[in-house]
Design an enzyme around this catalytic site. Structure first.
Site, PDB file in Angstrom:
ATOM      1  N   LEU A  41       0.757   3.218  11.870  1.00 20.20           N
ATOM      2  CA  LEU A  41      -0.581   2.830  12.339  1.00 20.20           C
ATOM      3  C   LEU A  41      -1.546   4.008  12.220  1.00 20.20           C
ATOM      4  O   LEU A  41      -2.365   4.252  13.094  1.00 20.20           O
ATOM      5  CB  LEU A  41      -0.517   2.312  13.775  1.00 20.20           C
ATOM      6  CG  LEU A  41       0.206   0.965  13.959  1.00 20.20           C
ATOM      7  CD1 LEU A  41       0.314   0.612  15.440  1.00 20.20           C
ATOM      8  CD2 LEU A  41      -0.521  -0.158  13.216  1.00 20.20           C
ATOM      9  N   LYS A  65       1.935   8.066  -9.173  1.00 12.27           N
ATOM     10  CA  LYS A  65       1.168   6.883  -9.577  1.00 12.27           C
ATOM     11  C   LYS A  65       1.370   6.583 -11.064  1.00 12.27           C
ATOM     12  O   LYS A  65       1.502   5.425 -11.461  1.00 12.27           O
ATOM     13  CB  LYS A  65      -0.312   7.103  -9.260  1.00 12.27           C
ATOM     14  CG  LYS A  65      -0.563   7.199  -7.749  1.00 12.27           C
ATOM     15  CD  LYS A  65      -1.935   7.794  -7.464  1.00 12.27           C
ATOM     16  CE  LYS A  65      -2.207   7.868  -5.971  1.00 12.27           C
ATOM     17  NZ  LYS A  65      -3.432   8.649  -5.683  1.00 12.27           N
TER      18      LYS A  65
END
Lengths: 433, 433
Positions: free
Chosen positions: B12, B207
């Site tokens: 979170l 990536k």
């Protein structure tokens, strides 16, 4: 392994031929991706005899695409006929009513009849896919319907017509006149024999209608788009705009303004260093501004055999994989009947070019007339050199502060009959970043 | 109306908090789009007590994300913990083994363990979605997996790390030193306290590994990426490159060369007027060259709460709509074990900058040494003004014709110990358009 997905393809022109070629060349990889074969079982075209580079006898032939759409022995009807009505519409309606998925590249059809067709698709629980209808090979429909779905969209805009962008950017680099560059574009196959749909802005307006509906969750409504073509833009204007730090592009812009939507297609000045200024030639680019993601831009070839076939085949693969969404994202019954902001309520900066009579005091007179018309001027440039062919005209350009359209149109009408103004003045809207 | 889709969210922080906010703000629209509600039922984070701007007691709390992943009362496990191993990996494995869909933003996890996790997802017939792992809010994974699926991909390249692009473009506009700009980026939250993953190129390499696998249908293999960070680039090099018509960008490049794949991340000179040169600040951009579509570019914010949450929520919506593809497009069993082209086999143009001793004839000596090392020089520039702080050094730049990497490295080693060269010379690869 699942059953093959059977296609019936209507229209074997550039795009239709491209789809057949791509499906053939990529058959093995696509089968692996989908877990099933994709088979063309039937085709229809205006002329059966035609050298297309592939063997048409491998497929069932139909003279009538509507009959092909009704034939139960196919799963997907691929409509590449074109046109908002006539055979394309009849055949797509028939296909949807027969419970077939439809994949189409037809922007005019979706812009004019999208709501009705989406309802039919949803009632029959089939797909109605139209990725190729906007920006060719650029997967912008999928981006709006899926990739950017988390966002409320505030604005979608871009270069939606490659013919116009080609003409404008060649005028920009060569200084040649519009008619001259258009003729070249026609020779190169970048413009149709009748170029009016492209250069007049209608084609871009079809695409903008579709983008706006997907972006805002509104009913597609072509009639709400304000459209201006690029025919009035001269190489002189492109050069003068450059002096002020701008490039000229034909943009489609869909924007929320409170509860109203603003949809417009027109020549536009964009900042020289903006992303859209960097888009040249036949390329298309669409910028989406999302509530969470911010600005996202997609750019690529907006037309031609390969790019358009790429988008059509992606739609077919979606159907083969069972990725079937509602055509406009939201169910058609939930699409909103938007209220629209007419162009007369537009506010923004403007480029205003007049040809002044070449005599002392003419520019002062014109500037005074503009001030009296309540146009607030930010910058003025008068070219010292008169236009060579007609040495009695001096171009003068005004860049305005934010002004409303009604004031500008009133000023334009005033100037058009002003004693110191020769020819029609030209107004181009400016989009600030 | 279908059953709600139940989410368990692990992590979170900025992104996790963003996902909760987006799902709350957009709940109504997303429900309409999916035909079902999306409900957060459980959360897990390092610290329970923390002001996050939303009420954590509305959800079941887990101290242990792995226990949450095992709990049968959720459909989707949203992994926003981060890190290639540890809790993130254990929890994702547990979730997949428990038959839950997984949505993650974790590039390191997918770059290192993508194959194993994809196999697990496919065996359990669940989704493994990772749109947010590459280029933040830019829907590039979906474009490769779906939108451009008709194409064999020849090349995928781009600006994959916003921190690096921010640093390089601020150095470019301000002329400030790397360390100085990095410190600012850290203050602004654009760079981590430990920036080594970003500036050292590892993040971009994660990536690129994922993009290459999707583009080429190969097993993701992080270890095959050649990686160089941007730490050696100075404002002087940026200025000198500009003199030659180039901008400096940290690029990730994945390219087919016959049967071999070339994967590399390093500072790169790109043409001033190229699309990638126009990408500034924290923006990311990925260009894909497809066999039918040609070049397509997607650009947008590569990081931050909103963009990353946008991508995570799009993945969740895909699951809610039942759009569940294999994680890497092809089934994991069909992904190819590629052979790779090592950096020593690279060929291209190079920018080579040395600091020459400021004495008559030093430049001639250096040029001769390069010629003897068989480097074919296209252009040379010697700055007339010595570097202010150390007036005994004169920067000299050589732009080479296409040369192979081995020759360049040999020349670099020669120059490093040349009597007329001060400091380490710098080599930057050039990508022509």
């Amino acid at each position: 392994m699942k059953e093959p997905l059977k296609l019936a393809i209507a229209g074997l022109g550039t795009v239709g031929g491209g789809v057949v070629k791509v499906l053939t060349e990529e058959a093995k990889r696509i089968e692996a991706l989908c877990g099933r074969k994709i088979e063309i079982v039937a085709v229809s075209a205006r002329h059966r005899q035609h050298d297309r580079g592939f063997d048409i006898d491998a497929f069932r032939w139909y003279d009538d695409p509507v009959a092909m759409a009704a034939d139960p022995d196919s799963d997907v009807f691929v409509e590449l006929i074109g046109g908002s009505d006539g055979a394309a519409k009849l055949a797509v309606e028939q296909a949807l009513a027969s419970g077939k998925h439809v994949v189409t590249a037809n922007k005019a059809l979706i812009a004019h009849h999208g709501t009705t067709l989406a309802r039919m698709a949803e009632e029959n629980q089939v797909a109605l896919q139209f990725e190729a209808a906007v920006a060719g090979g650029v997967p912008i429909i999928k981006a709006l319907r899926e990739g950017l779905v988390a966002n409320g969209i505030e604005r979608v805009s871009g270069i939606l017509n490659g013919t116009c962008n080609y003409i404008l950017t060649v005028m920009e680099t060569s200084g040649r006149e519009y008619e001259d560059v258009l003729a070249d574009a026609q020779k190169l196959g970048y413009a149709e024999a009748d170029p009016s749909f492209d250069v007049g802005g209608t084609d871009a307006a079809h695409k903008l209608t579709i983008l706006a509906s997907l972006a805002f969750g509104t009913l597609p409504d072509f009639d709400q788009v304000y459209v201006e073509g690029l025919e009035t833009v001269t190489p002189l204007d492109i050069r003068l705009a450059d002096d002020f730090g701008y490039k000229v592009r034909l943009l489609g812009i869909a924007q929320r303004d409170g509860k109203r939507m603003e949809l417009r297609v027109h020549p536009t000045l964009v900042g020289k260093n903006s992303s859209l200024a960097a888009v040249t030639g036949v390329f298309n680019a669409v910028e989406v501004v999302g509530s969470h993601v911010g600005p996202v831009m997609l750019e690529g070839r907006g037309a031609g055999e390969g790019p358009t076939a790429s988008a059509v085949v992606a739609d077919i693969v979606d159907v083969a994989r069972g990725n079937i969404a509602q055509p406009f994202g939201l169910p058609a019954s939930m699409l909103e009947e938007a209220s629209y902001k007419p162009i007369k309520d537009h506010t923004g900066a403007y480029y205003l070019r007049v040809h002044a009579v070449d005599r002392a005091g003419s520019m002062a007179e014109i500037t005074r007339a503009l001030a009296e018309a309540e146009v607030s001027i930010e910058r003025i440039v008068q070219r010292k050199d008169p236009i060579p062919e007609e040495d009695n005209r001096l171009p003068v350009v005004f860049i305005t502060h934010d002004t409303d359209e009604v004031t500008m149109q009133r000023a334009l009408a005033l100037l058009a009959k002003h004693k110191d103004v020769v020819d029609e003045p030209l107004l181009i809207r400016i989009e600030q970043e």
